[in-house]
Motif scaffolding. Structure first.
Motif, mmCIF file in Angstrom:
data_model
loop_
_atom_site.group_PDB
_atom_site.id
_atom_site.type_symbol
_atom_site.label_atom_id
_atom_site.label_comp_id
_atom_site.label_asym_id
_atom_site.label_seq_id
_atom_site.Cartn_x
_atom_site.Cartn_y
_atom_site.Cartn_z
ATOM 1 N N ALA A 20 -19.715 -36.787 -95.061
ATOM 2 C CA ALA A 20 -20.537 -35.411 -95.339
ATOM 3 C C ALA A 20 -20.530 -34.567 -93.942
ATOM 4 C CB ALA A 20 -21.906 -36.015 -94.753
ATOM 5 N N ILE A 21 -21.552 -34.512 -93.075
ATOM 6 C CA ILE A 21 -21.421 -32.895 -92.552
ATOM 7 C C ILE A 21 -20.972 -33.695 -90.909
ATOM 8 C CG2 ILE A 21 -23.219 -31.612 -91.100
ATOM 9 C CD1 ILE A 21 -24.644 -32.092 -93.444
ATOM 10 N N SER A 22 -19.784 -32.552 -90.508
ATOM 11 C CA SER A 22 -18.996 -32.984 -88.941
ATOM 12 C C SER A 22 -20.297 -32.840 -88.044
ATOM 13 C CB SER A 22 -18.109 -32.527 -89.029
ATOM 14 O OG SER A 22 -18.137 -31.161 -88.801
ATOM 15 N N ALA A 23 -20.241 -33.196 -86.114
ATOM 16 C CA ALA A 23 -20.295 -32.546 -85.319
ATOM 17 C C ALA A 23 -20.466 -30.853 -85.279
ATOM 18 C CB ALA A 23 -19.936 -33.765 -84.323
ATOM 19 N N SER A 24 -19.361 -30.907 -85.111
ATOM 20 C CA SER A 24 -19.160 -29.254 -85.229
ATOM 21 C C SER A 24 -19.692 -28.465 -86.327
ATOM 22 C CB SER A 24 -17.547 -29.134 -85.625
ATOM 23 O OG SER A 24 -17.126 -29.390 -86.507
ATOM 24 N N ALA A 25 -19.999 -29.192 -87.080
ATOM 25 C CA ALA A 25 -20.585 -28.370 -88.558
ATOM 26 C C ALA A 25 -22.373 -27.957 -88.111
ATOM 27 C CB ALA A 25 -21.090 -28.803 -89.604
ATOM 28 N N LEU A 26 -22.949 -29.206 -87.175
ATOM 29 C CA LEU A 26 -24.024 -29.274 -87.075
ATOM 30 C C LEU A 26 -24.516 -28.282 -85.219
ATOM 31 C CD1 LEU A 26 -25.686 -32.526 -88.623
ATOM 32 C CD2 LEU A 26 -25.789 -29.866 -89.498
ATOM 33 N N ARG A 373 -28.963 -42.197 -92.691
ATOM 34 C CA ARG A 373 -29.199 -42.996 -91.797
ATOM 35 C C ARG A 373 -29.536 -42.443 -90.340
ATOM 36 N NH1 ARG A 373 -23.619 -43.471 -93.832
ATOM 37 N NH2 ARG A 373 -22.919 -42.363 -92.286
ATOM 38 N N PRO A 374 -30.152 -42.847 -89.092
ATOM 39 C CA PRO A 374 -31.045 -42.255 -87.919
ATOM 40 C C PRO A 374 -30.371 -42.528 -86.638
ATOM 41 C CG PRO A 374 -31.809 -44.272 -88.883
ATOM 42 C CD PRO A 374 -31.851 -44.006 -89.563
ATOM 43 N N ASP A 375 -30.232 -41.225 -86.083
ATOM 44 C CA ASP A 375 -29.231 -40.790 -85.540
ATOM 45 C C ASP A 375 -30.207 -40.760 -84.115
ATOM 46 O OD1 ASP A 375 -26.976 -39.999 -86.518
ATOM 47 O OD2 ASP A 375 -28.477 -38.275 -87.446
ATOM 48 N N LEU A 376 -29.778 -41.022 -83.240
ATOM 49 C CA LEU A 376 -30.537 -41.166 -81.952
ATOM 50 C C LEU A 376 -29.815 -39.949 -80.553
ATOM 51 C CD1 LEU A 376 -29.802 -45.002 -80.710
ATOM 52 C CD2 LEU A 376 -31.304 -43.349 -80.838
ATOM 53 N N MET A 377 -31.153 -39.133 -79.925
ATOM 54 C CA MET A 377 -31.312 -37.895 -79.634
ATOM 55 C C MET A 377 -32.102 -38.783 -78.172
ATOM 56 S SD MET A 377 -30.879 -34.711 -79.236
ATOM 57 C CE MET A 377 -30.160 -34.462 -80.851
ATOM 58 N N MET A 378 -31.102 -38.709 -76.575
ATOM 59 C CA MET A 378 -31.780 -39.232 -75.592
ATOM 60 C C MET A 378 -31.015 -37.547 -74.653
ATOM 61 S SD MET A 378 -29.784 -42.410 -75.100
ATOM 62 C CE MET A 378 -29.728 -43.634 -76.498
ATOM 63 N N ALA A 379 -33.047 -37.638 -74.073
ATOM 64 C CA ALA A 379 -33.188 -36.727 -72.695
ATOM 65 C C ALA A 379 -32.893 -37.545 -71.492
ATOM 66 C CB ALA A 379 -33.799 -36.112 -72.411
ATOM 67 N N LEU A 401 -27.852 -36.668 -74.979
ATOM 68 C CA LEU A 401 -26.958 -37.117 -75.647
ATOM 69 C C LEU A 401 -27.541 -37.393 -76.905
ATOM 70 C CD1 LEU A 401 -26.201 -40.221 -73.252
ATOM 71 C CD2 LEU A 401 -25.438 -37.253 -73.315
ATOM 72 N N LEU A 402 -26.831 -36.755 -78.312
ATOM 73 C CA LEU A 402 -26.269 -36.914 -78.996
ATOM 74 C C LEU A 402 -26.086 -38.674 -79.642
ATOM 75 C CD1 LEU A 402 -27.877 -36.521 -82.053
ATOM 76 C CD2 LEU A 402 -26.527 -33.986 -82.263
ATOM 77 N N TYR A 403 -26.264 -38.996 -80.318
ATOM 78 C CA TYR A 403 -25.594 -40.439 -81.116
ATOM 79 C C TYR A 403 -25.472 -40.003 -82.584
ATOM 80 C CZ TYR A 403 -24.357 -42.485 -75.885
ATOM 81 O OH TYR A 403 -23.737 -42.243 -75.350
ATOM 82 N N ASP A 413 -20.591 -40.659 -80.277
ATOM 83 C CA ASP A 413 -20.910 -39.945 -79.274
ATOM 84 C C ASP A 413 -20.696 -37.980 -80.165
ATOM 85 O OD1 ASP A 413 -21.947 -38.403 -77.485
ATOM 86 O OD2 ASP A 413 -19.994 -38.664 -75.752
ATOM 87 N N TRP A 414 -21.548 -37.410 -80.693
ATOM 88 C CA TRP A 414 -21.871 -36.116 -80.576
ATOM 89 C C TRP A 414 -22.182 -34.801 -79.866
ATOM 90 C CZ3 TRP A 414 -22.709 -35.151 -87.004
ATOM 91 C CH2 TRP A 414 -22.092 -35.755 -87.162
ATOM 92 N N SER A 415 -22.156 -35.459 -78.273
ATOM 93 C CA SER A 415 -22.870 -34.879 -77.901
ATOM 94 C C SER A 415 -22.228 -33.591 -77.666
ATOM 95 C CB SER A 415 -23.137 -35.613 -76.240
ATOM 96 O OG SER A 415 -23.750 -36.820 -77.172
ATOM 97 N N GLY A 416 -21.264 -33.237 -76.949
ATOM 98 C CA GLY A 416 -20.207 -32.652 -76.537
ATOM 99 C C GLY A 416 -19.655 -31.701 -77.226
ATOM 100 N N SER A 417 -20.054 -31.869 -79.067
ATOM 101 C CA SER A 417 -19.021 -31.255 -79.890
ATOM 102 C C SER A 417 -20.556 -30.028 -80.652
ATOM 103 C CB SER A 417 -18.294 -31.848 -80.939
ATOM 104 O OG SER A 417 -18.581 -32.933 -81.290
ATOM 105 N N SER A 418 -21.520 -30.543 -79.950
ATOM 106 C CA SER A 418 -22.841 -30.161 -80.861
ATOM 107 C C SER A 418 -23.453 -28.730 -80.630
ATOM 108 C CB SER A 418 -23.617 -31.006 -81.525
ATOM 109 O OG SER A 418 -23.322 -32.317 -81.718
#
Length: 554
Positions: A20-26, A373-379, A401-403, A413-418
């Protein structure tokens, strides 16, 4: 046989939702300033820390306080040592069209002091969302009277004198009598003016730099359970309910959920530098602490961690709710996979969560790409402003961080491309999830210490989704503790409605499901807090569904 079935189930799920959807698309953008959410959250000094209380920061709550159908936003405040009157919390009324107006004073919320956590739900079952705020000092309960808050702490029988360090909180109905009860974690049992000075003992030095002392070396605190009686007053049942039996801890984040699928809410407390706690509800008004035997007291190597925030979701879709926990810098976050309702495994390293070892606080599971599928966001953010001057290889301000949940127990790890909004370093604390602009897709609110909040709004391609809002009638009015199971596209997902969680924060009172390619939902099954189940069938995706207890088709 059971593990084989789960593996096959997971493989089918991966095939269904692959590609489905990639990190760069979101991409995530910070709309806080654009929406008028620009005031700083004050919490201690930004240059150095004299007291431990200055380091903790505070949280946020997303809820509709005035009943107009739009989610509003509460961001708590602390104060500064010797600064005089403490600032009020910030209560932003949602005007619609991306506009918010700060209305704390008009809504009856005045100056407070060292605010810690916020929990919002309809405590008196009158249709309005009430508010409970923990403090260093005494906690406060506000009754919502048609959009105006009235301090009813004393009237409700809660303490209004003495000093406790209230930290995380949760509103929930532990005995299923239809009335919400209150659980409060407590951090350190100490008076500020008796705190040791930075550098005065080994616990007050970090990598050679004198810093605020604690919590190690300071007296541990004990958690509290308040039971709501029929007249609306609260009774401290901590001793007879078994909450005090484990002894003291440095308690911070709190999450309440049914971890063993018996229909009764359990309590998990993330503890700092002491073993974390899992209180199992014994269904008779008492709890048994079982974190060590369940595998959620320590990390995978049996070491106590400095736990901060907590998130709960069934990230592997095996029908049991799992736990994510943020920890101090130099350590992995915890990812406790719930195997069978009784035993957990810390799978953080195997899942790929060790790439960054930042100092984590607020955390949430949220399905950012709507693939089911639930992803993880961390401050993240360090506790000591002094680290920048110490040149110890760490930074006071840290990125979010976004995993991405890739399935099969793995996270990417999608943190650097989102989007740059994630990579912008902040000293962050609380994190809350909720739909603030009414498009059905949740925003992420992050409280930054001595700075304006971050409000992350997602842009890009969308999958199919369903947002579920629940209203209790026989159960508590907010339906806190209800479990929703949905079947769509041949897959099943579960989620529970809770009050409290993350770090000191409250998510909106709705459950959000990504559906991948499925445009229809075959079934929505609700197990209400009192144990009664109801089912709705053949529903369309892409909408918010309001479900009222007792209204299911017969």
């Amino acid at each position: 046989m059971q593990s084989q079935a789960i593996s096959i189930y997971g493989a089918i799920f991966l095939m269904c939702c692959a590609g489905a959807i990639s990190a760069s698309a979101l991409q995530w953008i910070d709309v806080a300033s654009q929406w008028g959410l620009a005031k700083e959250s004050i919490y201690g000094s930004g240059e150095s820390t004299r007291y431990l209380i200055e380091t903790t920061g505070t949280g946020a709550a997303i809820f509709d306080f005035n009943g107009d159908g739009r989610n509003d936003l509460l961001i708590l405040n602390g104060t500064r040592i010797g600064a005089g009157a403490a600032p009020s919390p910030m209560l932003y009324r949602n005007e619609g069209n991306g506009k918010f107006q700060e209305r704390a004073k008009e809504a009856g919320l005045g100056p407070g002091g060292w605010a810690q956590a916020a929990c919002a739900a309809d405590i008196d079952n009158d249709g309005d969302a009430d508010l409970f705020i923990t403090y260093y000092g005494t906690n406060r309960l506000y009754r919502n009277d048609d959009g105006t808050f009235v301090d009813v702490t004393a009237k409700a029988g809660l303490p209004v004198s003495g000093v406790r360090w209230g930290s995380g909180c949760a509103l929930f109905d532990y005995d299923r009598d239809g009335r919400l009860d209150i659980f409060v974690a407590n951090y350190v049992d100490i008076q500020l003016d008796r705190s040791p000075k930075p550098g005065s003992m080994p616990e007050c030095v970090w990598k050679g730099t004198p810093v605020a002392c604690g919590p190690r070396g300071l007296p541990m605190a004990k958690n509290i359970l308040y039971h709501q009686m029929p007249d609306g007053r609260f009774e401290d049942v901590s001793a007879k309910a078994g909450i005090l039996k484990p002894g003291g801890r440095y308690g911070l984040g709190v999450a309440v959920a049914d971890f063993n699928n018996d229909g009764w809410p359990d309590i998990y407390v993330a503890c700092d530098q002491t073993p974390s706690l899992l209180y199992q509800n014994l269904r008779n008004g008492t709890f048994r602490e079982k974190a060590m035997e369940a595998g959620v007291a320590y990390d995978a190597n049996g070491r106590a961690q400095a736990g901060m925030g907590v998130a709960v979701a069934d990230f592997d879709n095996n029908g049991f709710l799992d736990i994510a926990k943020t920890n101090f810098s130099g350590d992995l976050p915890s990812l406790y996979l719930n195997e069978d309702g009784e035993f957990f495994r810390d799978t953080a390293a195997a899942a790929g969560l060790g790439r960054h070892q930042l100092l984590g606080w607020g955390v949430a599971f949220v399905d950012v790409d709507e693939d089911g599928r639930p992803d993880l966001m961390m401050a993240n953010g360090h506790v000591y402003p002094e680290v920048d001057r110490a040149k110890a290889g760490e930074s006071y301000r840290q990125p979010t961080l976004l995993y991405h949940n890739a399935g099969a127990g793995k996270f990417e790890d999608w943190s650097g491309s989102s989007g740059v909004a994630l990579t912008q370093p902040k000293s962050s604390r609380g994190l809350a999830v909720g739909d603030l602009d009414g498009d059905g897709r949740p925003e992420i609110v992050i409280v930054n210490r001595n700075a304006a909040p971050t409000v992350l709004r997602q842009e890009g391609a969308r999958g199919n989704w369903l947002r579920v809002v629940l209203k209790g009638t026989q159960s508590n009015r907010s339906a806190i503790g209800a479990r929703v199971t949905i079947a769509a596209g041949g897959q099943r997902q579960i989620a529970e409605l809770s009050s409290g969680g993350s770090y000191y924060s409250q998510h909106e009172r709705a459950l959000y499901f990504g559906l991948g390619t499925a445009s229809q939902v075959e079934q929505v099954l609700v197990r209400w807090p009192n144990g009664v189940t109801e089912s709705w069938k053949s529903l369309s995706s892409g909408k918010t569904l309001l479900l009222v207890e007792g209204s299911a088709p017969k």
